[in-house]
Design an enzyme around this catalytic site. Structure first.
Site, mmCIF file in Angstrom:
data_model
loop_
_atom_site.group_PDB
_atom_site.id
_atom_site.type_symbol
_atom_site.label_atom_id
_atom_site.label_comp_id
_atom_site.label_asym_id
_atom_site.label_seq_id
_atom_site.Cartn_x
_atom_site.Cartn_y
_atom_site.Cartn_z
ATOM 1 N N GLY A 97 0.809 -1.220 0.000
ATOM 2 C CA GLY A 97 0.000 0.000 0.000
ATOM 3 C C GLY A 97 0.840 1.266 0.000
ATOM 4 N N LYS A 99 -7.328 -1.550 15.200
ATOM 5 C CA LYS A 99 -8.506 -1.724 14.327
ATOM 6 C C LYS A 99 -9.480 -2.714 14.951
ATOM 7 C CE LYS A 99 -6.401 -1.548 9.722
ATOM 8 N NZ LYS A 99 -6.188 -2.361 8.529
HETATM 9 O O1 F6P Z 1 -2.617 1.408 7.723
HETATM 10 C C1 F6P Z 1 -2.601 0.096 7.279
HETATM 11 C C2 F6P Z 1 -2.849 -0.034 5.816
HETATM 12 O O2 F6P Z 1 -2.970 -1.388 5.520
HETATM 13 C C3 F6P Z 1 -1.782 0.610 4.957
HETATM 14 O O3 F6P Z 1 -0.663 -0.154 4.774
HETATM 15 C C4 F6P Z 1 -2.548 0.886 3.719
HETATM 16 O O4 F6P Z 1 -1.869 1.808 2.936
HETATM 17 C C5 F6P Z 1 -3.846 1.409 4.288
HETATM 18 O O5 F6P Z 1 -4.056 0.606 5.432
HETATM 19 C C6 F6P Z 1 -5.032 1.377 3.383
HETATM 20 O O6 F6P Z 1 -5.393 0.086 2.971
HETATM 21 P P1 F6P Z 1 -6.314 -0.178 1.738
HETATM 22 O O7 F6P Z 1 -5.651 0.376 0.516
HETATM 23 O O8 F6P Z 1 -6.465 -1.669 1.661
HETATM 24 O O9 F6P Z 1 -7.640 0.496 1.972
#
Ligand code: F6P
Length: 548
Positions: free
Chosen positions: A269, A514
């Protein structure tokens, strides 16, 4: 094949560095410059439009040799090969780490799980290009036949910070589309953004690798409901597109299959702005500029992969960072760009660096017995000079700083640019040399301040200096040079993770909060709440009473 597990502190180079530290720790950089007139020349790297001067660091040629020895001892070369060839180096998630493939040119080959991924990378790029051009040329219109004026990126973390930073940094290259970013689950964020938007002329890009992220799905749902107040379900297809690996969930949300831009599990991500996650970049600055950004990053990839360590910008920067972090016990690093355009750069790097290297378990599963990670912070100069520079100059903490500057101002105001750059150079010089007692006394000479007052004030006006800085001096802020700069930090992260023997590409640390939030959310509507510590239990009950 996975990365090897080598405890850096058991290598010969580490042991030698430890000893060497005891001597160099007492040396002032001023004397190093005095002893070697070629120091700045020796400790700098000219590459393309980059000039990286790392001579203002508390290192000697011997330090450099030892640090490079460390890179060899931990088998960095082999690790780099695995990184670029699609090996499963994100072992805890069972994935390759191949964001570099996203910027590799047509015709290159990157094999992941036995398959060359480059054809699908370039097919997606072609889709981004077509979509961008259709929107910009008005071939794709809103549901009442009007051209699009606003674009809203809905995402969080890597699905927000990268695109938001790049779009902001490249404002100068922007077109008529007005970009907006909604990330926080705080409803006031989304409401502030949509309150002035016209649903007829707004395009929404929902970005979520997993398409399960609470913040993004909540914001996307709120926006779709707002949109449906004036449009129909059928119109959603004209106004909503999505970037995700989770195609089924995107379709369930009601997005037309043709409006889905794929991404892949082998792109982390926080390294995903080079994928379709960068769609809002392409829309905001045009596909050619977006592509130039990718080309710049690819040039840095090639430099990193093929250049000997002593001329290799990301490797040198990473080694210096380890030197301060593990031997001087520095805890943070400041990143100070001397351009307002890079206002969001440090924020972006906070995720890239801290989510990657904020780990305490080494690759063999044991707890590390040395410091990892860096705290990253910063704001553009000269604003930051009037905010927190006091602490960098005279505080008790050692804070290595990267100064990033550009020779050319985009709007060409020479007067402002000269003032800006004089500050850029002055700060690193001041941090290096400081000001001695003799210099302070000299300044008081011929003043009408009494001797008593001079004696009282002098200690406060002395600057120790000897504060390390890197100067990253670039000709001009362009999409290409920005691509190089971002990729430079990405590879620095990689090298540091390899040295610290950790897994840089997972992020389990964000999960616990979370999970608990999900549980607490349900409890807001229950009579009695579950077992919590006394502090949290009271806070939840207090909120339940206050909330409207
Ligand atoms: O903060 C955790 C995380 O998994 C990041 O690594 C990622 O960029 C963000 O959440 C958003 O995740 P997604 O693109 O799956 O919505």
């Amino acid at each position: 094949m996975a990365l090897k597990s080598i405890n850096p502190t058991t290598t010969q180079s580490w042991l030698k560095l430890k000893e060497h530290f005891n001597t160099i720790n007492k040396t002032h950089m001023k004397s190093m410059f005095a002893e070697d007139v070629n120091r700045a020349n020796k400790m700098s790297i000219k590459w393309e439009d980059f000039y990286v001067d790392y001579s203002k660091n508390r290192i000697s040629e011997e330090t450099l040799e030892l640090l490079i020895g460390l890179a060899e001892d931990i088998e960095l070369k082999e690790a780099i090969e695995k990184y670029f060839s699609g090996d499963i180096i994100n072992e805890t998630e069972g994935r390759a780490v191949s964001h570099t493939a996203l910027r590799a040119p047509k015709g290159s080959e990157v094999i992941i799980d036995g398959k060359n991924v480059m054809p699908k990378v370039h097919r997606t790029k072609a889709k981004i290009k077509k979509f961008t051009n259709e929107v910009l040329k008005g071939k794709r219109k809103g549901y009442t036949g009007k051209n699009f004026i606003d674009v809203v990126n809905i995402g969080i973390g890597g699905s927000d910070l990268g695109p938001a930073m790049v779009v902001d940094s490249l404002t100068y290259y922007g077109n008529h589309l007005k970009p907006h970013f909604v990330s926080n689950v705080d409803g006031d964020h989304v409401n502030e953004v949509i309150k002035d938007l016209n649903p007829e002329t707004t395009l929404f890009v929902i970005v979520s690798k997993t398409f399960t992220t609470q913040e993004t799905l909540s914001n996307a749902t709120t926006i779709r409901n707002w949109f449906l107040k004036s449009a129909t379900q059928f119109d959603v297809a004209h106004h909503f597109v999505a970037v995700s690996t989770n195609i089924d969930a995107v379709k369930d949300f009601g997005i037309d299959e043709n409006n889905i831009f794929p991404m892949w599990n082998w792109v982390g991500g926080r390294f995903s702005l080079w994928s379709a996650v960068g769609l809002s970049i392409s829309l905001s600055v045009g596909f050619d500029n977006y592509n130039a950004l990718l080309e710049g990053a690819h040039k840095m990839d090639t430099h990193f992969k093929n250049t000997p360590y002593n001329q290799n910008i990301p490797v040198i920067l990473a080694l210096l960072s380890v030197w301060y972090n593990n031997f001087f016990k520095a805890e943070s690093e400041a990143i100070i760009p001397y351009t307002q355009y890079l206002n969001q750069f440090a924020t972006y790097l906070q995720q890239a660096i801290m989510e990657s290297n904020g780990k305490t378990v080494s690759r063999d599963g044991s707890r590390v017995n040395y410091q990892t990670g860096n705290l990253i912070w910063g704001e553009p100069g000269t604003n930051s000079q009037h905010a927190f520079f006091q602490l960098i100059h005279q505080g008790s903490k050692l804070i290595p700083v990267d100064f990033i500057g550009f020779a050319e101002a985009l709007h060409g105001n020479k007067d402002h640019q000269d003032k800006l750059m004089s500050n850029f150079f002055a700060q690193t010089e001041a941090l290096l040399n400081g000001k001695t007692k003799a210099e302070v006394l000299n300044e008081f000479e011929n003043s009408d301040v009494s001797d008593e007052k001079v004696e009282q004030l002098t200690p406060f006006k002395v600057f120790e200096g000897n504060k390390p800085t890197n100067t990253i001096f670039i000709n001009k802020l362009t999409p290409e040079s920005l691509g190089k700069l971002i990729a430079m930090y990405e590879h620095k992260i990689f090298v540091q993770g390899v040295i610290w023997n950790i897994y840089s590409y997972d992020q389990f640390g964000v999960e616990l909060g979370k999970q608990l939030a999900g549980k607490i959310l349900k409890e807001f509507n229950l009579e009695t709440i579950d077992n919590h510590d006394a502090s949290t239990a009271y806070l939840i009950e207090y909120y339940k009473k206050l909330r409207k």
